[in-house]
Design an enzyme around this catalytic site. Structure first.
Site, short mmCIF file in Angstrom:
data_model
loop_
_atom_site.label_atom_id
_atom_site.label_comp_id
_atom_site.label_asym_id
_atom_site.label_seq_id
_atom_site.Cartn_x
_atom_site.Cartn_y
_atom_site.Cartn_z
N ASN A 39 0.85 -4.58 -4.03
CA ASN A 39 2.00 -5.31 -3.50
C ASN A 39 1.61 -6.04 -2.21
O ASN A 39 0.64 -6.81 -2.25
CB ASN A 39 3.30 -4.50 -3.46
N ASP A 40 2.30 -5.84 -1.11
CA ASP A 40 2.16 -6.73 0.05
C ASP A 40 0.73 -6.98 0.53
O ASP A 40 -0.08 -6.06 0.58
CB ASP A 40 2.86 -6.11 1.27
N TYR A 99 1.51 2.43 4.42
CA TYR A 99 2.37 1.28 4.15
C TYR A 99 1.90 0.04 4.90
O TYR A 99 0.88 0.06 5.59
CB TYR A 99 3.82 1.64 4.51
C1 FRU Z 1 7.61 -4.35 1.01
C2 FRU Z 1 7.41 -2.88 1.29
C3 FRU Z 1 7.18 -2.63 2.77
C4 FRU Z 1 6.41 -1.33 2.75
C5 FRU Z 1 5.54 -1.49 1.54
C6 FRU Z 1 5.24 -0.22 0.79
O1 FRU Z 1 7.28 -4.70 -0.29
O2 FRU Z 1 8.49 -2.12 0.82
O3 FRU Z 1 8.35 -2.60 3.55
O4 FRU Z 1 5.67 -1.14 3.91
O5 FRU Z 1 6.22 -2.39 0.68
O6 FRU Z 1 4.35 -0.47 -0.25
#
Ligand code: FRU
Length: 466
Positions: A39-40, A99
Protein backbone atom coordinates in the site's frame (compact mmCIF):
# COMPACT_ATOMS: atom_id res chain seq x y z
CA UNK A 1 19.11 -8.65 15.64
CA UNK A 2 16.38 -10.25 17.75
CA UNK A 3 14.84 -13.66 17.07
CA UNK A 4 11.63 -12.15 15.68
CA UNK A 5 13.51 -10.03 13.14
CA UNK A 6 15.63 -13.03 12.21
CA UNK A 7 12.58 -15.17 11.53
CA UNK A 8 10.75 -12.45 9.61
CA UNK A 9 13.84 -11.93 7.44
CA UNK A 10 14.10 -15.63 6.70
CA UNK A 11 10.42 -15.98 5.91
CA UNK A 12 10.46 -12.91 3.64
CA UNK A 13 13.45 -14.30 1.74
CA UNK A 14 11.62 -17.63 1.38
CA UNK A 15 8.44 -16.16 -0.12
CA UNK A 16 10.37 -13.76 -2.33
CA UNK A 17 12.60 -16.55 -3.64
CA UNK A 18 9.58 -18.78 -4.29
CA UNK A 19 8.28 -15.86 -6.38
CA UNK A 20 5.03 -15.77 -8.32
CA UNK A 21 3.67 -17.74 -11.26
CA UNK A 22 3.87 -16.04 -14.70
CA UNK A 23 1.21 -13.36 -14.77
CA UNK A 24 0.59 -11.04 -17.72
CA UNK A 25 -1.02 -8.54 -15.34
CA UNK A 26 2.32 -7.91 -13.58
CA UNK A 27 3.26 -4.31 -14.28
CA UNK A 28 6.00 -3.17 -16.59
CA UNK A 29 6.73 0.38 -15.47
CA UNK A 30 4.99 0.67 -12.12
CA UNK A 31 6.64 -0.44 -8.89
CA UNK A 32 4.75 -3.33 -7.28
CA UNK A 33 5.40 -5.78 -4.47
CA UNK A 34 7.76 -8.65 -5.34
CA UNK A 35 5.09 -10.91 -3.75
CA UNK A 36 2.10 -10.23 -1.51
CA UNK A 37 0.56 -6.86 -0.75
CA UNK A 38 1.65 -3.20 -1.16
CA UNK A 39 0.00 0.00 0.00
CA UNK A 40 1.30 3.51 0.80
CA UNK A 41 4.62 4.85 -0.46
CA UNK A 42 6.86 5.73 2.51
CA UNK A 43 10.16 7.48 3.15
CA UNK A 44 10.46 8.92 -0.36
CA UNK A 45 13.75 10.74 -0.75
CA UNK A 46 16.88 11.33 -2.74
CA UNK A 47 19.81 10.29 -0.61
CA UNK A 48 23.48 10.46 -1.69
CA UNK A 49 22.48 10.64 -5.34
CA UNK A 50 19.89 7.88 -5.33
CA UNK A 51 16.11 7.88 -5.13
CA UNK A 52 14.63 5.70 -2.41
CA UNK A 53 11.08 4.45 -2.42
CA UNK A 54 9.92 2.54 0.63
CA UNK A 55 6.40 1.16 0.78
CA UNK A 56 3.93 -0.61 3.03
CA UNK A 57 4.68 -4.25 2.30
CA UNK A 58 2.98 -7.41 3.55
CA UNK A 59 4.87 -10.19 1.77
CA UNK A 60 2.97 -13.08 3.40
CA UNK A 61 -0.58 -12.10 2.49
CA UNK A 62 -1.80 -10.61 -0.79
CA UNK A 63 -4.94 -9.43 1.03
CA UNK A 64 -2.83 -7.39 3.49
CA UNK A 65 -1.15 -8.57 6.67
CA UNK A 66 1.56 -7.31 9.00
CA UNK A 67 3.16 -4.29 7.34
CA UNK A 68 6.91 -3.86 6.85
CA UNK A 69 8.78 -1.25 4.85
CA UNK A 70 9.68 -2.75 1.46
CA UNK A 71 12.40 -0.90 -0.42
CA UNK A 72 13.42 0.07 -3.96
CA UNK A 73 16.17 2.47 -4.97
CA UNK A 74 17.23 4.00 -8.25
CA UNK A 75 19.80 6.41 -9.67
CA UNK A 76 17.41 7.71 -12.35
CA UNK A 77 13.80 6.56 -11.69
CA UNK A 78 14.20 3.99 -14.50
CA UNK A 79 16.72 1.44 -13.28
CA UNK A 80 15.64 0.14 -9.89
CA UNK A 81 17.16 -2.15 -7.33
CA UNK A 82 14.83 -4.27 -5.24
CA UNK A 83 16.48 -3.94 -1.84
CA UNK A 84 15.97 -6.03 1.29
CA UNK A 85 13.11 -4.97 3.56
CA UNK A 86 14.30 -1.99 5.59
CA UNK A 87 11.95 -2.18 8.57
CA UNK A 88 10.34 -5.26 10.10
CA UNK A 89 7.75 -5.25 12.86
CA UNK A 90 10.16 -6.67 15.41
CA UNK A 91 9.83 -4.47 18.51
CA UNK A 92 7.15 -4.28 21.22
CA UNK A 93 6.27 -0.78 19.96
CA UNK A 94 5.74 -1.76 16.29
CA UNK A 95 4.87 -5.44 16.55
CA UNK A 96 1.58 -5.24 14.63
CA UNK A 97 2.89 -3.19 11.78
CA UNK A 98 5.53 -0.69 10.75
CA UNK A 99 3.02 1.82 9.47
CA UNK A 100 3.53 4.76 7.15
CA UNK A 101 6.06 7.53 7.56
CA UNK A 102 8.74 9.61 5.94
CA UNK A 103 12.49 10.09 5.52
CA UNK A 104 14.71 12.91 6.67
CA UNK A 105 18.08 12.89 4.94
CA UNK A 106 21.02 14.28 6.90
CA UNK A 107 24.79 14.32 6.41
CA UNK A 108 25.26 11.30 8.64
CA UNK A 109 22.46 9.14 7.31
CA UNK A 110 18.80 8.57 6.76
CA UNK A 111 16.27 9.12 9.53
CA UNK A 112 13.02 7.22 9.01
CA UNK A 113 10.01 8.30 11.06
CA UNK A 114 7.05 5.96 11.17
CA UNK A 115 4.09 4.79 13.21
CA UNK A 116 4.55 1.61 15.20
CA UNK A 117 1.15 -0.06 15.35
CA UNK A 118 0.20 -2.18 18.37
CA UNK A 119 -3.16 -3.83 19.03
CA UNK A 120 -3.61 -4.99 22.60
CA UNK A 121 -5.68 -8.07 23.38
CA UNK A 122 -9.15 -7.61 24.82
CA UNK A 123 -12.55 -6.28 23.90
CA UNK A 124 -11.41 -3.04 22.31
CA UNK A 125 -12.75 -0.92 19.48
CA UNK A 126 -9.13 -0.10 18.58
CA UNK A 127 -10.15 3.53 18.00
CA UNK A 128 -10.66 4.78 21.56
CA UNK A 129 -8.97 1.93 23.36
CA UNK A 130 -6.68 -0.98 22.67
CA UNK A 131 -4.33 0.54 20.13
CA UNK A 132 -0.88 1.99 20.50
CA UNK A 133 0.17 4.35 17.75
CA UNK A 134 3.80 4.97 18.54
CA UNK A 135 6.03 7.49 16.82
CA UNK A 136 9.27 5.69 16.06
CA UNK A 137 12.57 6.77 14.54
CA UNK A 138 14.76 4.33 12.66
CA UNK A 139 18.27 5.40 11.70
CA UNK A 140 20.16 4.07 8.73
CA UNK A 141 23.77 5.16 8.20
CA UNK A 142 23.74 4.24 4.50
CA UNK A 143 20.11 4.06 3.33
CA UNK A 144 20.37 0.27 3.07
CA UNK A 145 20.95 -1.14 6.53
CA UNK A 146 19.23 -0.44 9.81
CA UNK A 147 21.36 1.08 12.55
CA UNK A 148 18.85 1.44 15.36
CA UNK A 149 15.21 2.13 16.18
CA UNK A 150 13.97 4.31 18.98
CA UNK A 151 10.53 4.96 20.39
CA UNK A 152 9.95 8.74 20.41
CA UNK A 153 6.32 9.23 21.41
CA UNK A 154 3.43 7.05 22.51
CA UNK A 155 -0.29 7.68 23.07
CA UNK A 156 0.25 9.42 26.39
CA UNK A 157 2.53 11.96 24.72
CA UNK A 158 -0.07 13.20 22.25
CA UNK A 159 -2.26 16.22 23.04
CA UNK A 160 -5.54 15.83 24.91
CA UNK A 161 -8.61 15.14 22.82
CA UNK A 162 -7.14 12.63 20.37
CA UNK A 163 -8.21 9.00 20.03
CA UNK A 164 -5.66 6.20 19.61
CA UNK A 165 -5.44 7.08 15.93
CA UNK A 166 -2.43 9.34 15.49
CA UNK A 167 -0.19 8.29 12.64
CA UNK A 168 1.90 8.77 9.51
CA UNK A 169 4.58 11.28 10.56
CA UNK A 170 5.96 13.52 7.82
CA UNK A 171 9.16 15.24 8.91
CA UNK A 172 11.23 18.05 7.39
CA UNK A 173 13.82 20.64 8.35
CA UNK A 174 13.09 24.34 8.20
CA UNK A 175 14.68 27.45 9.76
CA UNK A 176 17.22 25.29 11.61
CA UNK A 177 14.53 23.23 13.32
CA UNK A 178 12.65 20.05 12.60
CA UNK A 179 8.92 19.82 12.03
CA UNK A 180 6.59 16.85 12.00
CA UNK A 181 2.92 16.59 11.04
CA UNK A 182 0.76 13.61 11.93
CA UNK A 183 -2.82 12.77 11.06
CA UNK A 184 -5.29 12.27 13.91
CA UNK A 185 -8.82 11.25 14.73
CA UNK A 186 -10.15 13.40 17.57
CA UNK A 187 -12.52 12.16 20.30
CA UNK A 188 -15.40 13.97 18.57
CA UNK A 189 -14.63 12.04 15.37
CA UNK A 190 -13.20 14.99 13.47
CA UNK A 191 -9.97 14.67 11.51
CA UNK A 192 -7.05 16.86 12.58
CA UNK A 193 -3.44 17.64 11.83
CA UNK A 194 -1.01 17.63 14.75
CA UNK A 195 2.11 19.75 14.34
CA UNK A 196 5.28 19.00 16.36
CA UNK A 197 8.62 20.76 16.60
CA UNK A 198 12.07 19.53 17.60
CA UNK A 199 15.58 20.88 17.87
CA UNK A 200 17.39 17.58 17.82
CA UNK A 201 15.20 15.12 15.79
CA UNK A 202 14.50 13.11 18.97
CA UNK A 203 12.53 15.26 21.43
CA UNK A 204 9.29 16.54 19.99
CA UNK A 205 6.88 19.11 21.28
CA UNK A 206 3.30 19.48 20.09
CA UNK A 207 2.94 23.11 18.95
CA UNK A 208 -0.30 23.27 16.97
CA UNK A 209 -3.44 21.42 15.92
CA UNK A 210 -4.95 22.36 12.58
CA UNK A 211 -8.54 21.55 11.64
CA UNK A 212 -11.20 22.79 9.28
CA UNK A 213 -13.94 25.07 10.63
CA UNK A 214 -16.46 22.28 10.02
CA UNK A 215 -15.25 18.66 10.44
CA UNK A 216 -14.00 17.19 7.18
CA UNK A 217 -14.01 13.45 7.74
CA UNK A 218 -13.18 11.59 10.96
CA UNK A 219 -9.54 10.70 10.33
CA UNK A 220 -6.80 12.41 8.34
CA UNK A 221 -4.38 9.83 7.00
CA UNK A 222 -0.97 10.44 5.47
CA UNK A 223 -0.62 14.21 5.79
CA UNK A 224 2.09 16.00 3.83
CA UNK A 225 2.68 19.71 4.32
CA UNK A 226 4.98 21.63 1.98
CA UNK A 227 5.67 24.90 0.28
CA UNK A 228 5.63 25.23 -3.46
CA UNK A 229 6.21 28.54 -5.23
CA UNK A 230 5.63 30.50 -2.04
CA UNK A 231 2.31 28.80 -1.23
CA UNK A 232 1.63 26.10 1.34
CA UNK A 233 -0.34 22.93 0.68
CA UNK A 234 -1.57 20.20 2.97
CA UNK A 235 -1.94 16.88 1.15
CA UNK A 236 -4.29 14.51 2.91
CA UNK A 237 -6.12 11.23 2.63
CA UNK A 238 -9.17 11.91 4.77
CA UNK A 239 -11.48 9.10 5.83
CA UNK A 240 -15.15 9.93 6.19
CA UNK A 241 -15.31 13.04 3.98
CA UNK A 242 -18.73 13.46 2.31
CA UNK A 243 -19.06 11.11 -0.65
CA UNK A 244 -20.71 13.15 -3.33
CA UNK A 245 -19.73 14.48 -6.69
CA UNK A 246 -16.61 14.23 -8.83
CA UNK A 247 -13.46 13.56 -6.84
CA UNK A 248 -15.48 12.24 -3.90
CA UNK A 249 -16.89 9.07 -5.43
CA UNK A 250 -14.44 6.67 -3.79
CA UNK A 251 -14.80 5.29 -0.27
CA UNK A 252 -12.06 7.68 0.92
CA UNK A 253 -11.07 11.01 -0.60
CA UNK A 254 -7.55 12.15 -1.43
CA UNK A 255 -6.45 15.68 -2.18
CA UNK A 256 -5.14 18.89 -0.70
CA UNK A 257 -6.02 22.04 1.19
CA UNK A 258 -4.23 25.29 0.40
CA UNK A 259 -2.96 26.60 3.75
CA UNK A 260 -2.95 30.34 4.48
CA UNK A 261 -0.79 31.67 7.32
CA UNK A 262 1.91 29.91 9.33
CA UNK A 263 1.35 26.24 10.17
CA UNK A 264 3.13 26.89 13.49
CA UNK A 265 0.49 29.37 14.62
CA UNK A 266 -2.54 31.10 13.17
CA UNK A 267 -3.50 29.57 9.86
CA UNK A 268 -6.56 28.46 7.92
CA UNK A 269 -7.27 25.74 5.42
CA UNK A 270 -8.91 26.67 2.11
CA UNK A 271 -11.18 24.49 -0.01
CA UNK A 272 -10.21 20.83 -0.41
CA UNK A 273 -9.25 19.92 -3.98
CA UNK A 274 -9.22 16.26 -5.10
CA UNK A 275 -5.85 15.18 -6.50
CA UNK A 276 -7.17 12.37 -8.64
CA UNK A 277 -10.58 11.46 -10.07
CA UNK A 278 -9.97 7.77 -10.83
CA UNK A 279 -10.73 4.65 -8.81
CA UNK A 280 -7.29 3.91 -7.46
CA UNK A 281 -5.29 6.67 -5.85
CA UNK A 282 -4.55 7.13 -2.17
CA UNK A 283 -1.92 8.06 0.42
CA UNK A 284 0.42 10.03 -1.87
CA UNK A 285 3.63 11.47 -0.49
CA UNK A 286 5.89 14.13 -1.95
CA UNK A 287 9.58 14.94 -1.62
CA UNK A 288 11.93 17.56 -2.87
CA UNK A 289 14.76 16.51 -5.20
CA UNK A 290 16.75 18.26 -7.92
CA UNK A 291 14.88 21.52 -7.56
CA UNK A 292 11.45 19.98 -8.04
CA UNK A 293 8.75 18.32 -5.98
CA UNK A 294 7.93 14.73 -6.88
CA UNK A 295 4.88 12.77 -5.79
CA UNK A 296 4.24 9.04 -5.64
CA UNK A 297 0.87 7.63 -4.63
CA UNK A 298 -0.55 4.23 -3.91
CA UNK A 299 -2.52 3.09 -6.95
CA UNK A 300 -5.12 1.46 -4.75
CA UNK A 301 -7.97 2.32 -2.40
CA UNK A 302 -8.49 0.87 1.07
CA UNK A 303 -11.85 -0.70 1.92
CA UNK A 304 -13.11 -0.33 -1.67
CA UNK A 305 -15.87 -2.60 -2.91
CA UNK A 306 -14.03 -3.17 -6.19
CA UNK A 307 -11.28 -5.75 -6.24
CA UNK A 308 -8.07 -6.84 -7.91
CA UNK A 309 -8.05 -10.35 -9.35
CA UNK A 310 -4.28 -10.57 -8.88
CA UNK A 311 -4.74 -11.23 -5.15
CA UNK A 312 -5.57 -14.83 -6.11
CA UNK A 313 -2.27 -14.97 -7.93
CA UNK A 314 -0.35 -13.94 -4.81
CA UNK A 315 0.12 -10.19 -5.25
CA UNK A 316 -1.86 -6.99 -5.15
CA UNK A 317 -1.46 -3.26 -5.87
CA UNK A 318 1.21 -0.94 -7.23
CA UNK A 319 2.49 2.61 -6.86
CA UNK A 320 1.87 5.41 -9.35
CA UNK A 321 4.76 6.53 -11.49
CA UNK A 322 6.71 9.42 -9.95
CA UNK A 323 4.90 12.65 -10.83
CA UNK A 324 6.34 16.13 -10.83
CA UNK A 325 3.99 18.58 -9.17
CA UNK A 326 3.87 22.27 -9.90
CA UNK A 327 1.74 25.13 -8.71
CA UNK A 328 -0.20 26.96 -11.42
CA UNK A 329 -2.72 29.65 -10.50
CA UNK A 330 -2.76 28.38 -6.94
CA UNK A 331 -3.62 24.81 -8.01
CA UNK A 332 -1.45 21.72 -8.06
CA UNK A 333 -0.69 20.18 -11.43
CA UNK A 334 0.78 16.69 -11.84
CA UNK A 335 2.81 15.38 -14.75
CA UNK A 336 4.80 12.16 -15.14
CA UNK A 337 8.42 12.81 -14.09
CA UNK A 338 10.38 13.75 -17.21
CA UNK A 339 12.73 10.79 -16.71
CA UNK A 340 9.90 8.48 -17.84
CA UNK A 341 10.39 9.75 -21.39
CA UNK A 342 13.46 7.52 -21.28
CA UNK A 343 11.13 4.50 -21.48
CA UNK A 344 9.66 5.60 -24.79
CA UNK A 345 10.42 3.70 -27.97
CA UNK A 346 9.04 3.70 -31.47
CA UNK A 347 6.92 6.83 -31.84
CA UNK A 348 3.93 6.58 -34.20
CA UNK A 349 2.23 9.79 -35.18
CA UNK A 350 -1.42 10.13 -36.20
CA UNK A 351 -3.26 13.21 -37.40
CA UNK A 352 -6.96 12.87 -36.91
CA UNK A 353 -10.04 14.85 -37.85
CA UNK A 354 -13.17 12.90 -37.02
CA UNK A 355 -12.55 9.30 -36.10
CA UNK A 356 -9.20 7.48 -36.01
CA UNK A 357 -7.92 4.06 -35.02
CA UNK A 358 -4.62 3.63 -33.25
CA UNK A 359 -2.42 0.62 -32.65
CA UNK A 360 -1.03 0.20 -29.16
CA UNK A 361 1.90 -1.70 -27.71
CA UNK A 362 1.73 -4.00 -24.70
CA UNK A 363 2.39 -0.93 -22.60
CA UNK A 364 2.00 2.43 -24.25
CA UNK A 365 1.96 6.13 -23.77
CA UNK A 366 -0.53 8.20 -25.73
CA UNK A 367 0.14 11.87 -26.09
CA UNK A 368 -2.74 13.68 -27.76
CA UNK A 369 -3.14 17.37 -28.48
CA UNK A 370 -6.15 18.96 -30.09
CA UNK A 371 -9.80 18.66 -29.31
CA UNK A 372 -10.61 15.21 -27.95
CA UNK A 373 -14.27 14.24 -27.76
CA UNK A 374 -13.97 10.55 -27.02
CA UNK A 375 -11.34 7.86 -26.71
CA UNK A 376 -11.76 4.15 -26.30
CA UNK A 377 -8.94 1.92 -25.16
CA UNK A 378 -9.00 -1.78 -24.37
CA UNK A 379 -11.50 -1.98 -21.50
CA UNK A 380 -11.59 1.82 -20.95
CA UNK A 381 -13.65 4.63 -22.43
CA UNK A 382 -13.21 8.37 -21.97
CA UNK A 383 -15.99 10.68 -23.04
CA UNK A 384 -16.76 14.38 -22.72
CA UNK A 385 -20.27 14.97 -21.43
CA UNK A 386 -21.83 18.20 -20.13
CA UNK A 387 -18.75 19.81 -18.63
CA UNK A 388 -17.42 16.49 -17.38
CA UNK A 389 -14.89 13.94 -18.49
CA UNK A 390 -16.32 10.51 -17.93
CA UNK A 391 -14.12 7.47 -17.42
CA UNK A 392 -15.88 4.17 -17.93
CA UNK A 393 -14.36 0.80 -17.31
CA UNK A 394 -15.96 -1.30 -20.00
CA UNK A 395 -14.18 -4.55 -19.33
CA UNK A 396 -12.18 -6.07 -16.49
CA UNK A 397 -13.13 -3.48 -13.87
CA UNK A 398 -13.85 -6.03 -11.12
CA UNK A 399 -16.46 -3.72 -9.66
CA UNK A 400 -15.09 -0.49 -11.12
CA UNK A 401 -17.71 1.19 -13.27
CA UNK A 402 -17.57 4.91 -13.92
CA UNK A 403 -15.88 8.06 -12.56
CA UNK A 404 -16.21 11.70 -13.58
CA UNK A 405 -13.96 14.76 -13.47
CA UNK A 406 -14.90 18.38 -14.08
CA UNK A 407 -13.18 19.16 -17.40
CA UNK A 408 -14.55 21.90 -19.66
CA UNK A 409 -12.63 20.84 -22.73
CA UNK A 410 -9.91 18.32 -23.45
CA UNK A 411 -7.00 20.05 -25.18
CA UNK A 412 -4.32 17.61 -24.18
CA UNK A 413 -4.26 14.03 -22.94
CA UNK A 414 -1.28 12.06 -21.76
CA UNK A 415 -2.10 8.46 -20.92
CA UNK A 416 0.33 5.99 -19.42
CA UNK A 417 -1.07 2.53 -20.00
CA UNK A 418 0.56 -0.36 -18.25
CA UNK A 419 -0.72 -3.94 -18.41
CA UNK A 420 -3.27 -3.35 -15.62
CA UNK A 421 -2.76 0.25 -14.47
CA UNK A 422 -3.61 3.46 -16.29
CA UNK A 423 -2.76 7.06 -15.38
CA UNK A 424 -4.58 9.72 -17.36
CA UNK A 425 -3.24 13.29 -17.29
CA UNK A 426 -5.63 15.85 -18.74
CA UNK A 427 -4.70 19.33 -20.00
CA UNK A 428 -1.08 19.36 -18.87
CA UNK A 429 -1.76 17.63 -15.56
CA UNK A 430 -4.57 19.92 -14.40
CA UNK A 431 -6.78 16.88 -13.85
CA UNK A 432 -5.65 13.30 -13.31
CA UNK A 433 -7.50 9.97 -13.25
CA UNK A 434 -5.74 6.80 -12.12
CA UNK A 435 -7.19 3.35 -12.17
CA UNK A 436 -6.41 -0.32 -12.17
CA UNK A 437 -8.27 -2.49 -14.67
CA UNK A 438 -7.77 -5.90 -16.18
CA UNK A 439 -8.54 -5.95 -19.89
CA UNK A 440 -8.38 -9.22 -21.82
CA UNK A 441 -4.95 -9.92 -23.20
CA UNK A 442 -4.36 -9.21 -26.84
CA UNK A 443 -6.69 -6.27 -27.52
CA UNK A 444 -4.36 -3.45 -28.40
CA UNK A 445 -6.50 -0.93 -30.28
CA UNK A 446 -7.60 2.58 -29.46
CA UNK A 447 -10.26 4.67 -31.20
CA UNK A 448 -10.28 8.45 -31.09
CA UNK A 449 -12.85 11.09 -31.91
CA UNK A 450 -12.07 14.76 -32.34
CA UNK A 451 -9.32 16.56 -34.17
CA UNK A 452 -5.64 16.93 -33.51
CA UNK A 453 -2.45 14.92 -33.32
CA UNK A 454 -1.77 11.75 -31.41
CA UNK A 455 1.63 10.25 -30.75
CA UNK A 456 1.86 6.70 -29.47
CA UNK A 457 5.00 5.40 -27.86
CA UNK A 458 5.73 1.90 -26.73
CA UNK A 459 7.07 1.97 -23.17
CA UNK A 460 9.93 -0.28 -22.17
CA UNK A 461 9.63 -1.95 -18.78
CA UNK A 462 11.64 -0.62 -15.84
CA UNK A 463 14.90 -2.44 -15.25
CA UNK A 464 14.60 -4.05 -11.85
CA UNK A 465 17.50 -5.95 -10.35
CA UNK A 466 17.81 -7.64 -6.98
C1 FRU B 1 -3.19 4.55 4.67
C2 FRU B 1 -2.85 3.82 5.95
C3 FRU B 1 -2.02 4.68 6.88
C4 FRU B 1 -1.29 3.65 7.70
C5 FRU B 1 -1.02 2.57 6.70
C6 FRU B 1 -1.03 1.17 7.24
O1 FRU B 1 -3.44 3.70 3.60
O2 FRU B 1 -4.01 3.37 6.59
O3 FRU B 1 -2.76 5.62 7.63
O4 FRU B 1 -0.13 4.14 8.28
O5 FRU B 1 -2.02 2.69 5.69
O6 FRU B 1 -0.66 0.27 6.25
Amino acid sequence: MNALQKDLKKLTALVEQAGLPEDSRRLRFHLMPPVGWLNDPNGLCRFRGEYHVFYQYAPFDAEGGIKFWGHYKSPDLLRWVQCPVMLYSDQPYDVHGVYSGSALCEEDGMYLYYTGNVKYMGGHDYIRTGRGHNTVLAYSPDGMTLGWKRLLMENKDYPAGVTCHVRDPKVWKQDGRYYMVQGARMQDDAGALLVFESENRLDWKHINTIQTAEPFGYMWECPDLFELDGRWFLLLSPQGAPRSGPGFENVYACGYFPLEGDFRGACTLGTFVPLDYGFDFYAPQTFHADGRRLLVGWQGMPDADYTNPTAEAGWQHCLTVPREITCENGRLYQRPARELEGLREGAQEYRFDGAAEIELEQSSELFITGNVQALTLPGLALRRESGMLKLEITEGGYGRTCRTAPVESVRQLQILMDTSAAEIFVNGGETVLSTRWYPADGTRRAALQGSGTATVYGLRPLEITR
